[in-house]
Scaffold this active site. Sequence first.
Site, PDB file in Angstrom:
ATOM      1  N   GLU A 253      -3.207 -28.004  55.676  1.00 26.61           N
ATOM      2  CA  GLU A 253      -3.383 -29.278  54.962  1.00 26.61           C
ATOM      3  C   GLU A 253      -4.408 -30.161  55.662  1.00 26.61           C
ATOM      4  O   GLU A 253      -5.226 -30.829  55.024  1.00 26.61           O
ATOM      5  CB  GLU A 253      -2.047 -30.011  54.869  1.00 26.61           C
ATOM      6  CG  GLU A 253      -1.050 -29.327  53.937  1.00 26.61           C
ATOM      7  CD  GLU A 253       0.361 -29.893  54.120  1.00 26.61           C
ATOM      8  OE1 GLU A 253       0.545 -31.102  53.919  1.00 26.61           O
ATOM      9  OE2 GLU A 253       1.264 -29.119  54.495  1.00 26.61           O
TER      10      GLU A 253
ATOM     11  N   LYS B  78      12.763 -27.370  56.167  1.00 31.92           N
ATOM     12  CA  LYS B  78      11.326 -27.366  55.907  1.00 31.92           C
ATOM     13  C   LYS B  78      10.495 -26.624  56.951  1.00 31.92           C
ATOM     14  O   LYS B  78      10.803 -26.641  58.135  1.00 31.92           O
ATOM     15  CB  LYS B  78      10.829 -28.814  55.815  1.00 31.92           C
ATOM     16  CG  LYS B  78      11.346 -29.525  54.590  1.00 31.92           C
ATOM     17  CD  LYS B  78      10.497 -29.249  53.381  1.00 31.92           C
ATOM     18  CE  LYS B  78       9.385 -30.222  53.414  1.00 31.92           C
ATOM     19  NZ  LYS B  78       8.441 -30.260  52.446  1.00 31.92           N
TER      20      LYS B  78
ATOM     21  N   SER C 111      10.303 -30.877  59.435  1.00 32.95           N
ATOM     22  CA  SER C 111      10.429 -32.227  58.888  1.00 32.95           C
ATOM     23  C   SER C 111      11.410 -33.017  59.744  1.00 32.95           C
ATOM     24  O   SER C 111      12.302 -32.441  60.367  1.00 32.95           O
ATOM     25  CB  SER C 111      10.938 -32.131  57.452  1.00 32.95           C
ATOM     26  OG  SER C 111      11.672 -33.282  57.108  1.00 32.95           O
TER      27      SER C 111
ATOM     28  N   HIS D 103      -8.257 -19.101  36.355  1.00 29.70           N
ATOM     29  CA  HIS D 103      -7.537 -20.269  35.813  1.00 29.70           C
ATOM     30  C   HIS D 103      -6.132 -20.402  36.402  1.00 29.70           C
ATOM     31  O   HIS D 103      -5.243 -20.966  35.782  1.00 29.70           O
ATOM     32  CB  HIS D 103      -7.432 -20.224  34.283  1.00 29.70           C
ATOM     33  CG  HIS D 103      -8.721 -19.907  33.586  1.00 29.70           C
ATOM     34  ND1 HIS D 103      -9.584 -20.879  33.136  1.00 29.70           N
ATOM     35  CD2 HIS D 103      -9.312 -18.720  33.284  1.00 29.70           C
ATOM     36  CE1 HIS D 103     -10.646 -20.312  32.581  1.00 29.70           C
ATOM     37  NE2 HIS D 103     -10.505 -18.991  32.670  1.00 29.70           N
TER      38      HIS D 103
END
Length: 457
Positions: A290, A283, A277, A156
């Site tokens: 992804e 970043k 970025s 969970h």
Amino acid sequence: MEKLWAGRFTKELDKIAFGFNSSIDVDSRMYRQDITGSMVHAEMLSKQGIISPVELKEILDGLSSILEDIESGKLEISSDAEDIHSFVETELTSRIGNSGKKLHTARSRNDQVAVDLRLYLRDEAEKVISLIDALLLAICSQAERNRDTIMPGYTHLQRAQPISFAHHILAYAMMLTRDKDRIKDAVKRMNVSPLGSCALSGTTYNTDREYTAKNLGFDDYCKNSIDGVSDRDFCVELLSALSIIMTHLSRLSEEIILWSSWEFKFVELDDSYTTGSSIMPQKKNPDMAELVRGKTGRVYGNLMSTLTMLKGIPLAYNKDMQEDKESIFDSFDTVKVCLQVTAPMIETMTVLKENTLAAAKRGFINATDLADYLTKKGMPFREAYKLTGQIVRHCIENSLVLDNMELDEYKKFSNMFEEDLYEEIELATCVKKRISQGGTGPESVDNQIKFIKENLK
Ligand code: ARG
């Protein structure tokens, strides 16, 4: 370019309709399989006395020269042709004349395309299996480097029990090993030759289907000619297997994305597999992971479109089936590139052992071990479970953790507690003592690595 079927017609095909109908841009990649299939078909025609040895030689030489010229870039596969089959046949006839026109005896594009596709996908399947093996090696190398790296295991997404990083990552290796088996199983059923099914009903010529099947590396020839040209279940099976691979890669990617966040910081990806970025200088984004997660959708989509394409078409061949190739080629291309990028990304990833350990130290993940401690001293597990729950609550209320609560305090809950409890709930002990088969203990981890490596090609 004159159409193969020009005789029956008085008018040219409309231009837009021609483009709509043609598949050359998609199926040109099967040129090698198309030529190989034609060569073996021609050899069979000659062996059976359907064409002469001279004609055979002309056909084989012609086909070899076409293959050579395509591979060297001398011959461009032109979009004027409807598909790769008509391209090769037309080119052959323009090179060798009349003998070229005999190649299509006792054959149809319907069995031709089914052969080409099976041959092509057989090679693609091999490539996917090799790429999975490369990823498995990367996973094993991470596992070997992280046998003793302690991290929280989750259910969970709540901290549950301590595990080693090796054990966690090896779960993916098991999934990927089954993925290889699924691909191999699908290939086993696919590796049956439809050549000689002709348009749908077989042929009046005395052909030898066993010969063509054997010489194209098939295990058998399909026993029903209608089935041979109508079925695409081999595509569906491969598309399913590819979809399952993507499910696994996507879950792995999702974890890498989570672990790379400042909230987790369990891993640091190598710079070569991350991007920055355009505006935020700090970043470092896990774009590759992804994209793998993102591309999963199109692989599922290809499975759905192929199932849907097939579900309503009557036997035998229908043009709908031309859609099979775009879907399955895209799925193979996508899975291959995802595997290609995932393997080195995993191999070069640094696991931040102090952070995984620190996370494991919070969240009472050794509570099961405390309950097991009491159980081993004779308290029934259910009772030990309840008592441990009360101890956890006491700790939370008093800002303690199980590891630093005094023995006197423990004794207030039960006399069974002794000094040895601290050793027993030590995280390293919790992991080491999970000696059950397939558990997170070091012996099981070693067995898992051995199992995976034995299953490499
Ligand atoms: N381009 C076609 C396909 O991919 C080849 C088979 C053509 N057969 C036919 N009867 N029109 O399915």
